[in-house]
Design a protein around this motif. Structure first.
Motif, PDB file in Angstrom:
ATOM      1  N   MET A 183      30.147  75.158  37.506  1.00 40.77           N
ATOM      2  CA  MET A 183      29.831  75.549  38.757  1.00 40.77           C
ATOM      3  C   MET A 183      28.749  74.728  40.181  1.00 40.77           C
ATOM      4  O   MET A 183      29.186  73.330  39.764  1.00 40.77           O
ATOM      5  N   THR A 184      28.638  74.750  41.040  1.00 43.44           N
ATOM      6  CA  THR A 184      28.851  73.619  42.138  1.00 43.44           C
ATOM      7  C   THR A 184      27.636  73.187  42.150  1.00 43.44           C
ATOM      8  O   THR A 184      26.536  74.444  42.321  1.00 43.44           O
ATOM      9  N   PRO A 185      27.231  72.151  42.808  1.00 42.55           N
ATOM     10  CA  PRO A 185      25.272  71.770  43.206  1.00 42.55           C
ATOM     11  C   PRO A 185      25.005  73.298  43.803  1.00 42.55           C
ATOM     12  O   PRO A 185      23.893  73.241  43.402  1.00 42.55           O
ATOM     13  N   THR A 186      25.469  73.485  45.027  1.00 36.80           N
ATOM     14  CA  THR A 186      24.867  74.483  46.264  1.00 36.80           C
ATOM     15  C   THR A 186      24.464  76.177  45.496  1.00 36.80           C
ATOM     16  O   THR A 186      23.604  76.519  45.238  1.00 36.80           O
ATOM     17  N   SER A 187      26.202  75.806  44.259  1.00 35.04           N
ATOM     18  CA  SER A 187      25.768  77.483  43.332  1.00 35.04           C
ATOM     19  C   SER A 187      24.455  77.769  42.333  1.00 35.04           C
ATOM     20  O   SER A 187      23.477  78.169  42.557  1.00 35.04           O
ATOM     21  N   LEU A 188      24.091  76.495  42.097  1.00 32.84           N
ATOM     22  CA  LEU A 188      23.525  76.148  40.641  1.00 32.84           C
ATOM     23  C   LEU A 188      21.888  76.082  41.815  1.00 32.84           C
ATOM     24  O   LEU A 188      20.780  76.794  41.483  1.00 32.84           O
ATOM     25  N   ALA A 189      22.341  75.244  42.739  1.00 31.28           N
ATOM     26  CA  ALA A 189      20.763  75.141  43.714  1.00 31.28           C
ATOM     27  C   ALA A 189      20.228  76.695  44.687  1.00 31.28           C
ATOM     28  O   ALA A 189      18.827  77.320  43.682  1.00 31.28           O
ATOM     29  N   ARG A 190      21.300  77.663  44.985  1.00 37.36           N
ATOM     30  CA  ARG A 190      21.034  79.180  44.143  1.00 37.36           C
ATOM     31  C   ARG A 190      20.516  79.977  43.968  1.00 37.36           C
ATOM     32  O   ARG A 190      19.556  80.168  43.966  1.00 37.36           O
ATOM     33  N   ALA A 191      21.141  79.496  42.987  1.00 34.23           N
ATOM     34  CA  ALA A 191      20.383  79.927  41.236  1.00 34.23           C
ATOM     35  C   ALA A 191      19.544  79.775  41.084  1.00 34.23           C
ATOM     36  O   ALA A 191      18.641  80.912  40.392  1.00 34.23           O
ATOM     37  N   LEU A 192      18.608  78.551  40.631  1.00 32.16           N
ATOM     38  CA  LEU A 192      17.538  78.092  40.821  1.00 32.16           C
ATOM     39  C   LEU A 192      16.772  78.558  42.435  1.00 32.16           C
ATOM     40  O   LEU A 192      15.485  78.520  41.756  1.00 32.16           O
ATOM     41  N   ALA A 193      17.019  78.829  42.969  1.00 31.45           N
ATOM     42  CA  ALA A 193      16.248  79.099  44.118  1.00 31.45           C
ATOM     43  C   ALA A 193      15.735  80.801  43.912  1.00 31.45           C
ATOM     44  O   ALA A 193      14.223  81.069  44.176  1.00 31.45           O
ATOM     45  N   LEU A 194      16.139  81.522  42.148  1.00 34.07           N
ATOM     46  CA  LEU A 194      16.149  82.504  42.592  1.00 34.07           C
ATOM     47  C   LEU A 194      15.439  82.930  41.282  1.00 34.07           C
ATOM     48  O   LEU A 194      14.365  83.584  41.761  1.00 34.07           O
ATOM     49  N   LEU A 195      15.658  82.402  40.288  1.00 33.16           N
ATOM     50  CA  LEU A 195      15.589  82.336  39.126  1.00 33.16           C
ATOM     51  C   LEU A 195      13.780  82.163  38.920  1.00 33.16           C
ATOM     52  O   LEU A 195      13.295  82.518  38.257  1.00 33.16           O
ATOM     53  N   VAL A 196      13.692  80.893  39.306  1.00 28.92           N
ATOM     54  CA  VAL A 196      12.335  80.100  39.004  1.00 28.92           C
ATOM     55  C   VAL A 196      11.107  80.498  39.977  1.00 28.92           C
ATOM     56  O   VAL A 196      10.356  81.265  39.152  1.00 28.92           O
ATOM     57  N   PRO A 197      11.269  81.105  41.191  1.00 27.83           N
ATOM     58  CA  PRO A 197      10.488  82.245  41.776  1.00 27.83           C
ATOM     59  C   PRO A 197      10.189  83.814  41.146  1.00 27.83           C
ATOM     60  O   PRO A 197       8.869  84.227  40.434  1.00 27.83           O
ATOM     61  N   ALA A 198      11.221  84.239  40.358  1.00 27.06           N
ATOM     62  CA  ALA A 198      11.259  85.500  39.796  1.00 27.06           C
ATOM     63  C   ALA A 198      10.871  84.673  38.689  1.00 27.06           C
ATOM     64  O   ALA A 198       9.208  86.559  38.171  1.00 27.06           O
ATOM     65  N   ALA A 199      10.955  84.581  37.428  1.00 25.34           N
ATOM     66  CA  ALA A 199      10.293  83.316  36.663  1.00 25.34           C
ATOM     67  C   ALA A 199       8.720  83.456  36.808  1.00 25.34           C
ATOM     68  O   ALA A 199       8.129  83.920  35.822  1.00 25.34           O
ATOM     69  N   LEU A 200       8.246  82.768  37.303  1.00 32.31           N
ATOM     70  CA  LEU A 200       7.142  82.401  37.700  1.00 32.31           C
ATOM     71  C   LEU A 200       5.928  83.424  38.119  1.00 32.31           C
ATOM     72  O   LEU A 200       5.242  83.712  37.656  1.00 32.31           O
ATOM     73  N   LEU A 201       6.796  84.739  38.681  1.00 31.72           N
ATOM     74  CA  LEU A 201       6.380  85.704  39.376  1.00 31.72           C
ATOM     75  C   LEU A 201       6.161  87.103  37.980  1.00 31.72           C
ATOM     76  O   LEU A 201       4.966  87.459  37.538  1.00 31.72           O
ATOM     77  N   GLY A 202       6.896  87.037  37.434  1.00 28.64           N
ATOM     78  CA  GLY A 202       7.178  87.512  36.626  1.00 28.64           C
ATOM     79  C   GLY A 202       6.055  87.454  35.225  1.00 28.64           C
ATOM     80  O   GLY A 202       5.291  87.909  34.688  1.00 28.64           O
ATOM     81  N   GLY A 203       5.720  85.889  34.413  1.00 28.42           N
ATOM     82  CA  GLY A 203       4.833  85.489  34.755  1.00 28.42           C
ATOM     83  C   GLY A 203       3.941  85.882  34.400  1.00 28.42           C
ATOM     84  O   GLY A 203       2.481  85.701  33.901  1.00 28.42           O
ATOM     85  N   ALA A 204       3.362  85.050  36.348  1.00 26.17           N
ATOM     86  CA  ALA A 204       2.331  85.335  37.140  1.00 26.17           C
ATOM     87  C   ALA A 204       1.428  87.116  36.332  1.00 26.17           C
ATOM     88  O   ALA A 204       0.800  87.759  36.454  1.00 26.17           O
ATOM     89  N   TYR A 205       2.223  88.039  36.838  1.00 22.66           N
ATOM     90  CA  TYR A 205       1.704  89.327  36.583  1.00 22.66           C
ATOM     91  C   TYR A 205       2.265  89.764  35.041  1.00 22.66           C
ATOM     92  O   TYR A 205       1.421  90.699  34.548  1.00 22.66           O
ATOM     93  N   VAL A 206       3.245  89.776  34.223  1.00 21.31           N
ATOM     94  CA  VAL A 206       2.553  89.790  32.511  1.00 21.31           C
ATOM     95  C   VAL A 206       1.456  88.784  32.147  1.00 21.31           C
ATOM     96  O   VAL A 206       0.486  89.903  31.461  1.00 21.31           O
TER      97      VAL A 206
END
Length: 165
Positions: free
Chosen positions: A1-24
């Motif tokens: 995985m390239t640094p840029t593709s890892l950055a894209r994955a983090l940019a999606l997963l982090v806010p999704a996980a934090l929002l999910g946690g907030a709603y839970v």
């Protein structure tokens, strides 16, 4: 995985996980959000579509990198709000001076009834903490760290020859 593709994955997963946690924590944990809690959610709500654009347009490197960087900035804004909110909870500085609640209804009587039934959630009281850190504090730490990591990954040159991935 390239640094840029890892950055894209983090940019999606982090806010999704934090929002999910907030709603839970809200709907299953019974922790009603205060006004500043909502402020922390909005940048994450903006980061998710930006990250999706970055992923979908991965073959257009310039657009993809820009969308990823904007998602990182949005995540960082949420982190900054979270750190500010945590400071209010710990009494380091003053936050909002008025309480807020959502009211619904068609008539003034319905709105008043809704307001009176709604829980009052103070921004200066942490309803939950783990190891002395509130949810706002965890959002501040995780979001700020993720934003820095994403931007650092975007700043790295790829190992492959050629341009940016």
């Amino acid at each position: 995985m390239t640094p840029t593709s890892l950055a894209r994955a983090l940019a999606l997963l982090v806010p999704a996980a934090l929002l999910g946690g907030a709603y839970v924590s809200q709907y299953y944990g019974g922790l009603a959000p205060c006004e500043m809690c909502w402020w922390q959610r909005y940048p994450h709500m903006a980061a998710i579509p930006l990250a999706l654009i970055a992923i979908l347009l991965a073959r257009a490197p310039g657009v993809s990198r820009l969308a990823t960087a904007l998602a990182a900035v949005a995540i960082g804004v949420s982190g900054a709000i979270g750190l500010f909110h945590a400071g209010v909870e710990y009494g380091w500085w003053e936050g909002l001076t008025a309480c807020s609640t959502s009211a619904g209804g068609a008539s003034p009587a319905d709105m008043l009834s809704s307001i009176m039934a709604a829980p009052i959630t103070r921004c200066d009281v942490a309803p939950w903490s783990l190891f002395g850190v509130s949810l706002a504090g965890y959002n501040g730490i995780l979001s700020t760290g993720a934003a820095i990591a994403i931007l650092a990954l975007l700043a790295r040159k790829p190992a492959s020859k050629g341009g940016w991935a």
